[in-house]
Design a protein around this motif. Sequence first.
Motif, mmCIF file in Angstrom:
data_model
loop_
_atom_site.group_PDB
_atom_site.id
_atom_site.type_symbol
_atom_site.label_atom_id
_atom_site.label_comp_id
_atom_site.label_asym_id
_atom_site.label_seq_id
_atom_site.Cartn_x
_atom_site.Cartn_y
_atom_site.Cartn_z
ATOM 1 N N SER A 1 -18.212 -5.958 20.605
ATOM 2 C CA SER A 1 -19.217 -6.659 21.404
ATOM 3 C C SER A 1 -20.628 -6.264 20.984
ATOM 4 C CB SER A 1 -19.005 -6.362 22.891
ATOM 5 O OG SER A 1 -19.195 -4.975 23.138
ATOM 6 N N SER A 2 -20.820 -6.008 19.692
ATOM 7 C CA SER A 2 -22.134 -5.550 19.226
ATOM 8 C C SER A 2 -22.315 -5.837 17.740
ATOM 9 C CB SER A 2 -22.280 -4.036 19.458
ATOM 10 O OG SER A 2 -21.360 -3.334 18.629
ATOM 11 N N ASN A 3 -23.566 -5.749 17.320
ATOM 12 C CA ASN A 3 -23.880 -5.709 15.896
ATOM 13 C C ASN A 3 -23.953 -4.237 15.498
ATOM 14 O OD1 ASN A 3 -25.720 -8.535 16.560
ATOM 15 N ND2 ASN A 3 -24.284 -8.537 14.867
ATOM 16 N N PHE A 4 -23.820 -3.964 14.199
ATOM 17 C CA PHE A 4 -23.774 -2.588 13.720
ATOM 18 C C PHE A 4 -24.781 -2.382 12.598
ATOM 19 C CE2 PHE A 4 -22.256 0.708 10.845
ATOM 20 C CZ PHE A 4 -22.180 1.765 11.736
ATOM 21 N N PHE A 5 -25.429 -1.220 12.608
ATOM 22 C CA PHE A 5 -26.390 -0.817 11.581
ATOM 23 C C PHE A 5 -26.112 0.627 11.199
ATOM 24 C CE2 PHE A 5 -28.437 -3.739 14.464
ATOM 25 C CZ PHE A 5 -29.199 -4.578 13.672
ATOM 26 N N ALA A 6 -26.392 0.960 9.938
ATOM 27 C CA ALA A 6 -26.399 2.365 9.517
ATOM 28 C C ALA A 6 -27.675 2.614 8.740
ATOM 29 C CB ALA A 6 -25.181 2.693 8.656
ATOM 30 N N VAL B 1 -17.665 2.567 4.463
ATOM 31 C CA VAL B 1 -17.066 3.836 4.870
ATOM 32 C C VAL B 1 -17.128 4.831 3.716
ATOM 33 C CG1 VAL B 1 -15.598 2.930 6.701
ATOM 34 C CG2 VAL B 1 -14.738 2.977 4.368
ATOM 35 N N GLY B 2 -17.168 4.334 2.488
ATOM 36 C CA GLY B 2 -17.251 5.224 1.332
ATOM 37 C C GLY B 2 -18.554 5.994 1.254
ATOM 38 N N GLU B 3 -19.618 5.452 1.857
ATOM 39 C CA GLU B 3 -20.913 6.130 1.847
ATOM 40 C C GLU B 3 -21.212 6.817 3.178
ATOM 41 O OE1 GLU B 3 -23.717 2.992 0.837
ATOM 42 O OE2 GLU B 3 -23.362 1.964 2.723
ATOM 43 N N LEU B 4 -20.178 6.966 4.018
ATOM 44 C CA LEU B 4 -20.352 7.551 5.344
ATOM 45 C C LEU B 4 -21.059 8.904 5.304
ATOM 46 C CD1 LEU B 4 -19.790 7.279 8.392
ATOM 47 C CD2 LEU B 4 -17.518 8.207 7.987
ATOM 48 N N ASN B 5 -20.783 9.704 4.303
ATOM 49 C CA ASN B 5 -21.433 11.015 4.196
ATOM 50 C C ASN B 5 -22.940 10.895 3.994
ATOM 51 O OD1 ASN B 5 -19.142 12.566 4.610
ATOM 52 N ND2 ASN B 5 -18.608 12.582 2.438
ATOM 53 N N ASN B 6 -23.408 9.754 3.492
ATOM 54 C CA ASN B 6 -24.840 9.542 3.276
ATOM 55 C C ASN B 6 -25.540 8.876 4.454
ATOM 56 O OD1 ASN B 6 -24.691 10.630 0.670
ATOM 57 N ND2 ASN B 6 -24.092 8.660 -0.191
ATOM 58 N N TRP B 7 -24.783 8.507 5.479
ATOM 59 C CA TRP B 7 -25.412 7.902 6.659
ATOM 60 C C TRP B 7 -26.247 8.954 7.374
ATOM 61 C CZ3 TRP B 7 -21.265 4.632 9.714
ATOM 62 C CH2 TRP B 7 -20.749 3.640 8.869
ATOM 63 N N ILE C 1 -14.660 12.482 11.047
ATOM 64 C CA ILE C 1 -15.574 12.461 12.189
ATOM 65 C C ILE C 1 -16.925 12.921 11.675
ATOM 66 C CG2 ILE C 1 -16.177 13.487 14.407
ATOM 67 C CD1 ILE C 1 -13.209 13.747 15.019
ATOM 68 N N LYS C 2 -17.952 12.101 11.920
ATOM 69 C CA LYS C 2 -19.309 12.454 11.482
ATOM 70 C C LYS C 2 -20.223 12.459 12.692
ATOM 71 C CE LYS C 2 -23.064 11.344 8.354
ATOM 72 N NZ LYS C 2 -23.276 12.546 7.589
ATOM 73 N N LYS C 3 -20.949 13.560 12.866
ATOM 74 C CA LYS C 3 -21.917 13.680 13.954
ATOM 75 C C LYS C 3 -23.316 13.596 13.374
ATOM 76 C CE LYS C 3 -18.817 16.326 16.834
ATOM 77 N NZ LYS C 3 -18.649 17.401 17.788
ATOM 78 N N PHE C 4 -24.217 12.943 14.122
ATOM 79 C CA PHE C 4 -25.592 12.756 13.662
ATOM 80 C C PHE C 4 -26.546 13.622 14.469
ATOM 81 C CE2 PHE C 4 -23.467 8.656 12.859
ATOM 82 C CZ PHE C 4 -23.641 8.581 11.484
ATOM 83 N N GLN C 5 -27.521 14.179 13.765
ATOM 84 C CA GLN C 5 -28.629 14.850 14.423
ATOM 85 C C GLN C 5 -29.691 13.792 14.722
ATOM 86 O OE1 GLN C 5 -28.393 18.138 15.169
ATOM 87 N NE2 GLN C 5 -26.355 17.972 14.257
#
Length: 188
Positions: free
Chosen positions: A80-85, A125-131, A159-163
């Motif tokens: 129910s949303s749009n997504f951005f990284a 998802v392959g660049e998830l570590n660079n998000w 699992i990736k957590k953001f500061q």
Amino acid sequence: SSPDNQQQGTVDVVTHATSLGAIPTPPIKIQIRGAPRQNAAAKDSEWVRQRRVYEDQKPVDVNEVVLVDSEAGGVMEGLSSNFFALVNGTLKTAGEGILLGSVREAVLRVAEREGIPVVLEPPTVGELNNWEGAFVSSTSRLLLPVDEVSAPELEPPVIKKFQKSELVRRLVDAVMKEVAACSEPVDG
């Protein structure tokens, strides 16, 4: 349209408005799952049935399930949303194959005005570590920064957590002001 209207050549338009409620509070968690819907431009009954499966599997503490294009690994949109990284200082979001929401358009306008580069391609998802950050946007969430992304279907699961970053805060604040400037108060 009723038979009376058809004879007179008029159409009745009926609307319903309701309060959206509060924007969800942190920690905001999303889960990357499955595959995108076939016809993103349509909010049809088939999509309602398909998304029910993901909603039923969603953990209680997860705010949104975001769908991935299984072939390219592109993270497309939420249920129910749009997504951005935010990837290396660039805001990435799918440019096609998604429902183009009005808050999404506001986010793109604000990013351009703030000098934040935008690429209309899904983050992968392959660049998830660079998000550096992730967001979901919708009428009820505006631009909601994500605190944690989980991808349980990856091997191994991630699992990736953001500061919190200054760029994320600046973008969220600017979108809030943009939406407020385009809104009109409604008397109850």
